[in-house]
Design a protein around this motif. Structure first.
Motif, PDB file in Angstrom:
ATOM      1  N   TYR A 109       0.867  -1.182   0.000  1.00 31.77           N
ATOM      2  CA  TYR A 109       0.000   0.000   0.000  1.00 31.77           C
ATOM      3  C   TYR A 109       0.900   1.227   0.000  1.00 31.77           C
ATOM      4  CZ  TYR A 109       0.839  -0.612   5.034  1.00 31.77           C
ATOM      5  OH  TYR A 109       1.431  -0.796   6.257  1.00 31.77           O
ATOM      6  N   PHE A 110       0.321   2.386  -0.315  1.00 33.99           N
ATOM      7  CA  PHE A 110       1.127   3.599  -0.482  1.00 33.99           C
ATOM      8  C   PHE A 110       1.946   3.910   0.772  1.00 33.99           C
ATOM      9  CE2 PHE A 110      -2.859   4.621  -2.985  1.00 33.99           C
ATOM     10  CZ  PHE A 110      -2.354   4.086  -4.153  1.00 33.99           C
ATOM     11  N   LEU A 154       3.088  11.269   4.776  1.00 29.37           N
ATOM     12  CA  LEU A 154       2.045  10.739   3.895  1.00 29.37           C
ATOM     13  C   LEU A 154       1.316  11.856   3.150  1.00 29.37           C
ATOM     14  CD1 LEU A 154       0.705   7.828   6.084  1.00 29.37           C
ATOM     15  CD2 LEU A 154       1.697   7.616   3.815  1.00 29.37           C
ATOM     16  N   TRP A 184       0.459  11.797  -0.659  1.00 35.16           N
ATOM     17  CA  TRP A 184      -0.902  11.989  -1.180  1.00 35.16           C
ATOM     18  C   TRP A 184      -0.966  13.178  -2.128  1.00 35.16           C
ATOM     19  CZ3 TRP A 184      -2.708  11.780   4.543  1.00 35.16           C
ATOM     20  CH2 TRP A 184      -2.701  10.456   4.984  1.00 35.16           C
ATOM     21  N   LYS A 213      -2.160  -0.972  -7.499  1.00 34.16           N
ATOM     22  CA  LYS A 213      -1.782  -1.669  -6.270  1.00 34.16           C
ATOM     23  C   LYS A 213      -2.869  -2.664  -5.896  1.00 34.16           C
ATOM     24  CE  LYS A 213      -3.957   1.055  -2.691  1.00 34.16           C
ATOM     25  NZ  LYS A 213      -5.094   0.210  -2.472  1.00 34.16           N
ATOM     26  N   ARG A 240      -1.499  17.294  15.054  1.00 33.24           N
ATOM     27  CA  ARG A 240      -2.636  16.740  15.790  1.00 33.24           C
ATOM     28  C   ARG A 240      -2.374  16.719  17.283  1.00 33.24           C
ATOM     29  NH1 ARG A 240      -5.028  11.442  12.789  1.00 33.24           N
ATOM     30  NH2 ARG A 240      -3.659  10.428  14.275  1.00 33.24           N
ATOM     31  N   GLU A 245       0.011  14.910  18.844  1.00 30.26           N
ATOM     32  CA  GLU A 245       0.707  13.719  19.331  1.00 30.26           C
ATOM     33  C   GLU A 245       2.202  13.989  19.403  1.00 30.26           C
ATOM     34  OE1 GLU A 245      -0.540  12.316  15.770  1.00 30.26           O
ATOM     35  OE2 GLU A 245      -2.098  10.937  16.489  1.00 30.26           O
ATOM     36  N   LEU A 257       0.752   5.374  22.636  1.00 31.39           N
ATOM     37  CA  LEU A 257      -0.350   4.659  21.983  1.00 31.39           C
ATOM     38  C   LEU A 257       0.150   3.503  21.132  1.00 31.39           C
ATOM     39  CD1 LEU A 257      -2.780   7.365  20.566  1.00 31.39           C
ATOM     40  CD2 LEU A 257      -2.888   6.142  22.730  1.00 31.39           C
ATOM     41  N   ARG A 258       1.319   3.685  20.535  1.00 30.04           N
ATOM     42  CA  ARG A 258       1.732   2.720  19.529  1.00 30.04           C
ATOM     43  C   ARG A 258       3.219   2.854  19.250  1.00 30.04           C
ATOM     44  NH1 ARG A 258      -1.531   0.424  15.772  1.00 30.04           N
ATOM     45  NH2 ARG A 258      -0.576  -0.331  13.847  1.00 30.04           N
ATOM     46  N   HIS A 302     -11.117  10.190  16.580  1.00 28.99           N
ATOM     47  CA  HIS A 302     -10.754  11.269  15.661  1.00 28.99           C
ATOM     48  C   HIS A 302     -11.927  11.816  14.862  1.00 28.99           C
ATOM     49  CE1 HIS A 302      -6.559  11.354  16.517  1.00 28.99           C
ATOM     50  NE2 HIS A 302      -6.371  10.090  16.211  1.00 28.99           N
ATOM     51  N   TYR A 313      -7.979   4.991  -1.736  1.00 28.87           N
ATOM     52  CA  TYR A 313      -7.404   4.510  -0.475  1.00 28.87           C
ATOM     53  C   TYR A 313      -8.327   3.402   0.011  1.00 28.87           C
ATOM     54  CZ  TYR A 313      -4.713   8.678  -1.243  1.00 28.87           C
ATOM     55  OH  TYR A 313      -3.910   9.610  -1.820  1.00 28.87           O
ATOM     56  N   ASP A 314      -8.298   2.275  -0.737  1.00 27.97           N
ATOM     57  CA  ASP A 314      -9.366   1.282  -0.600  1.00 27.97           C
ATOM     58  C   ASP A 314      -8.924  -0.029   0.048  1.00 27.97           C
ATOM     59  OD1 ASP A 314      -7.806   0.466  -2.664  1.00 27.97           O
ATOM     60  OD2 ASP A 314      -9.382   0.432  -4.176  1.00 27.97           O
ATOM     61  N   ASP A 315      -7.951   0.038   0.948  1.00 27.14           N
ATOM     62  CA  ASP A 315      -7.654  -1.124   1.784  1.00 27.14           C
ATOM     63  C   ASP A 315      -7.514  -0.594   3.199  1.00 27.14           C
ATOM     64  OD1 ASP A 315      -4.539  -0.832   2.423  1.00 27.14           O
ATOM     65  OD2 ASP A 315      -4.872  -0.249   0.346  1.00 27.14           O
ATOM     66  N   GLU A 346      -5.280  -0.623   5.525  1.00 27.43           N
ATOM     67  CA  GLU A 346      -4.065   0.112   5.919  1.00 27.43           C
ATOM     68  C   GLU A 346      -4.051   1.527   5.317  1.00 27.43           C
ATOM     69  OE1 GLU A 346      -1.869  -0.798   8.089  1.00 27.43           O
ATOM     70  OE2 GLU A 346      -1.839  -2.985   8.187  1.00 27.43           O
ATOM     71  N   SER A 347      -4.514   1.654   4.068  1.00 27.65           N
ATOM     72  CA  SER A 347      -4.528   2.980   3.436  1.00 27.65           C
ATOM     73  C   SER A 347      -5.596   3.875   4.054  1.00 27.65           C
ATOM     74  CB  SER A 347      -4.772   2.852   1.928  1.00 27.65           C
ATOM     75  OG  SER A 347      -3.778   2.048   1.338  1.00 27.65           O
ATOM     76  N   LYS A 398      -6.689   3.739   7.092  1.00 29.28           N
ATOM     77  CA  LYS A 398      -6.151   4.125   8.403  1.00 29.28           C
ATOM     78  C   LYS A 398      -5.290   5.373   8.276  1.00 29.28           C
ATOM     79  CE  LYS A 398      -2.292   2.689  11.230  1.00 29.28           C
ATOM     80  NZ  LYS A 398      -1.344   1.608  11.564  1.00 29.28           N
ATOM     81  N   ARG A 399      -4.359   5.335   7.327  1.00 31.43           N
ATOM     82  CA  ARG A 399      -3.424   6.448   7.195  1.00 31.43           C
ATOM     83  C   ARG A 399      -4.078   7.693   6.616  1.00 31.43           C
ATOM     84  NH1 ARG A 399      -1.150   1.796   7.393  1.00 31.43           N
ATOM     85  NH2 ARG A 399       0.927   1.526   8.270  1.00 31.43           N
ATOM     86  N   PHE A 400      -4.998   7.487   5.665  1.00 31.11           N
ATOM     87  CA  PHE A 400      -5.594   8.648   4.984  1.00 31.11           C
ATOM     88  C   PHE A 400      -6.622   9.363   5.858  1.00 31.11           C
ATOM     89  CE2 PHE A 400      -8.294  10.769   1.745  1.00 31.11           C
ATOM     90  CZ  PHE A 400      -7.312  11.532   1.154  1.00 31.11           C
ATOM     91  N   GLY A 455      -7.090   8.703   9.387  1.00 36.88           N
ATOM     92  CA  GLY A 455      -6.739   8.805  10.803  1.00 36.88           C
ATOM     93  C   GLY A 455      -7.552   7.848  11.664  1.00 36.88           C
ATOM     94  N   THR A 460      -6.258   5.290  14.606  1.00 38.79           N
ATOM     95  CA  THR A 460      -4.967   5.742  15.135  1.00 38.79           C
ATOM     96  C   THR A 460      -5.095   6.510  16.450  1.00 38.79           C
ATOM     97  OG1 THR A 460      -4.914   7.860  13.972  1.00 38.79           O
ATOM     98  CG2 THR A 460      -4.067   5.956  12.777  1.00 38.79           C
ATOM     99  N   GLY A 461      -6.294   6.563  17.013  1.00 39.46           N
ATOM    100  CA  GLY A 461      -6.489   7.294  18.270  1.00 39.46           C
ATOM    101  C   GLY A 461      -6.211   6.414  19.471  1.00 39.46           C
ATOM    102  N   GLN A 471      -6.892   2.748  19.314  1.00 41.05           N
ATOM    103  CA  GLN A 471      -6.079   1.971  18.363  1.00 41.05           C
ATOM    104  C   GLN A 471      -6.918   0.969  17.557  1.00 41.05           C
ATOM    105  OE1 GLN A 471      -2.430   2.015  17.579  1.00 41.05           O
ATOM    106  NE2 GLN A 471      -3.097   4.072  18.156  1.00 41.05           N
ATOM    107  N   THR A 484      -5.769  -4.003  10.548  1.00 37.80           N
ATOM    108  CA  THR A 484      -4.439  -3.406  10.403  1.00 37.80           C
ATOM    109  C   THR A 484      -3.491  -4.184  11.319  1.00 37.80           C
ATOM    110  OG1 THR A 484      -4.847  -1.874  12.211  1.00 37.80           O
ATOM    111  CG2 THR A 484      -5.353  -1.075  10.008  1.00 37.80           C
ATOM    112  N   VAL A 485      -2.197  -3.996  11.142  1.00 40.18           N
ATOM    113  CA  VAL A 485      -1.224  -4.685  12.000  1.00 40.18           C
ATOM    114  C   VAL A 485      -1.390  -4.183  13.439  1.00 40.18           C
ATOM    115  CG1 VAL A 485       1.229  -5.056  12.438  1.00 40.18           C
ATOM    116  CG2 VAL A 485       0.386  -4.964  10.095  1.00 40.18           C
TER     117      VAL A 485
END
Lengths: 362, 91
Positions: A36-37, A147, A151, A166, A250, A252, A294-295, B12, B27-29, B31-32, B34-36, B38, B41-42, B45, B69-70
């Protein structure tokens, strides 16, 4: 077999940037992303943008990269969340101070200032300065959202008629007449030129073409905390231990310290990292003591024996490479993608790229 | 917050609309997304939002495998001061 013009392997910030610059010069790029990207480095990077580097050749690129980062949001019409609140470089032991002084002596005057302990205290009251032996502020540097850079480029690539596929892992590249045959998980493609920008995985792909680039992966760990009110303006870095601490837009707190060594295993996570980060970050910024982590994750960068990136046309005609970006790749993305775009489309090699030729490894 | 908004990620404030928009943008999976957006990711988790996102992906025919996601440490948020360790502890 599908036909395409110029193919780019790898859709991190660099691959997307290269595709954008190819499209900007009127060609149609096709980008292949295996996962993924931003999978390997971009999506895991903290996002520090520096305009300096110990190696004078890399420093020229970094300085240009910083200038281009400033213009990138306007150029792409999309916010990269670049915040130029400066990078504060500190030394906490006399050995660290000695090394840091020597390093900064080689940098262009005017790109940084030295701050005394009192100046640090009055500018950044949340920093505990007791142990600070030496401190430099590079005020034009700062933090970008890695990112958001990716993007922004991707959006522009699509607007200009480029395409991204992808998940499409590239299995091999083979010359066939004056074209290149690209075998991917989504089938075969024929391209006129190929640019490999696949991070540490570039080595394996290029070795199938008989091109040996001695890339080694280096794994670093990072963490992010819950958000808190913005208080930390500059990025704080301590090169002596590899500590980097910053606060995102944000809120963090994000950071790294040390490394896991030469591995490309993205699933590793260590307690040692958490402990080292907690100790070193709280020593400098006591306020983060009560912040919750958090991570934590691992991020892999690709390194070369001489510390320089690998950028240019390979010994196989029409196959180009941009890799070996170590942990400063994000700072260089705008400049490297611009210069390699011109090299691939117009055949013009900028003198700045000379020291990074893939042929230097014989 | 307008009427009829469906919150997917409470940490978020990510809505179902945001997720659908991200999917349409490629952004269609998971993981993507999540990143796009947010989402995940709060502080939770992903514990409260991941399944909602997977459902939206499935509804739009984009769910290739049932995968989250992982998952990364820590399982729950841990204060930095609890990670300082003992002074002389071995590595």
């Amino acid at each position: 077999m599908k036909k395409t013009d110029i193919a780019v392997v790898g859709c991190g910030a660099l691959g997307a940037g290269i595709a954008y610059n190819i499209a900007k010069l009127g060609r149609k790029p096709l980008v292949f992303e295996a996962k993924y990207f931003g999978y390997g480095s971009t999506g895991r990077d903290i996002g520090v943008v520096r305009g300096r580097h110990r190696d004078p050749d890399v420093a020229k690129l970094a300085s240009e990269g910083l200038k281009l980062h400033e213009k990138l949001p306007d150029e792409l019409g999309s916010n990269t969340l670049f915040r130029q609140d400066g990078v504060l470089t500190v030394a906490l032991t006399s050995e660290e101070a000695e090394a840091l002084e020597k390093e900064f002596k080689s940098y262009a005057s005017g790109s940084f200032i030295e701050l005394s302990r009192d100046e640090v205290r009055s500018r950044y009251p949340y920093l505990r300065v007791d142990d600070v032996k030496l401190c430099y502020l590079s005020s034009r540097e700062g933090l970008v959202h890695p990112l958001a850079v990716l993007w922004g480029y991707l959006d522009a690539v699509r607007r200009l008629g480029g395409e991204v596929v992808k998940p499409a892992e590239v299995i091999s590249i083979e010359p066939k007449g004056d074209k290149l045959n690209i075998k991917t998980a989504l089938g075969e493609y024929e391209a006129s030129k190929v640019v490999v920008a696949a991070g540490f995985r570039s080595r394996e792909l290029l070795s199938k073409l008989g091109i040996d680039i001695p890339l080694e992966p280096l794994a670093k760990e990072a963490l992010v905390t819950e958000p808190m009110k913005p208080f930390l303006d500059p990025v704080i870095e301590r090169p002596g231990t590899g500590l980097v601490v910053a606060q995102t837009m944000r809120g963090e707190v994000i950071g790294t310290v040390g490394s896991l060594g030469k591995t490309s295993d993205l699933t590793l996570s260590s307690y040692r990292f958490l402990r080292d980060f907690a100790r070193q970050a709280t020593q400098l910024i006591p306020a983060v003591r009560s912040l919750k982590v958090l991570r934590q994750w691992t991020w892999v960068v690709d390194t070369t024996p001489d510390g320089k990136p690998v950028i240019g046309e390979t010994s196989v005609n029409r196959v180009y490479v941009a890799c070996g970006m170590h942990d400063y790749g994000l700072s260089l993305v705008p400049v490297v993608s611009k210069l390699i775009g011109r090299l691939v489309v117009e055949g013009v090699e900028d003198p700045m790229l000379k020291p990074f030729s893939p042929s230097r490894f014989g | 917050m307008g009427k009829g908004k469906k919150i997917v990620c409470f940490c978020h404030d990510v809505t179902e609309e945001d997720i659908v928009e991200a999917i349409k943008m490629g952004y269609d999976d998971i993981e993507s997304i999540k990143r796009f957006t947010g989402a995940t990711t709060g502080p939770c988790q992903g514990k409260s939002c991941m399944m909602h996102i997977l459902r939206i992906l499935r509804r739009m025919g984009k769910l290739k495998e049932a995968k989250t996601t992982v998952i990364r440490p820590p399982i729950d948020p841990v204060p930095m001061e609890a990670l300082l360790g003992d002074e002389g502890e071995e590595d």
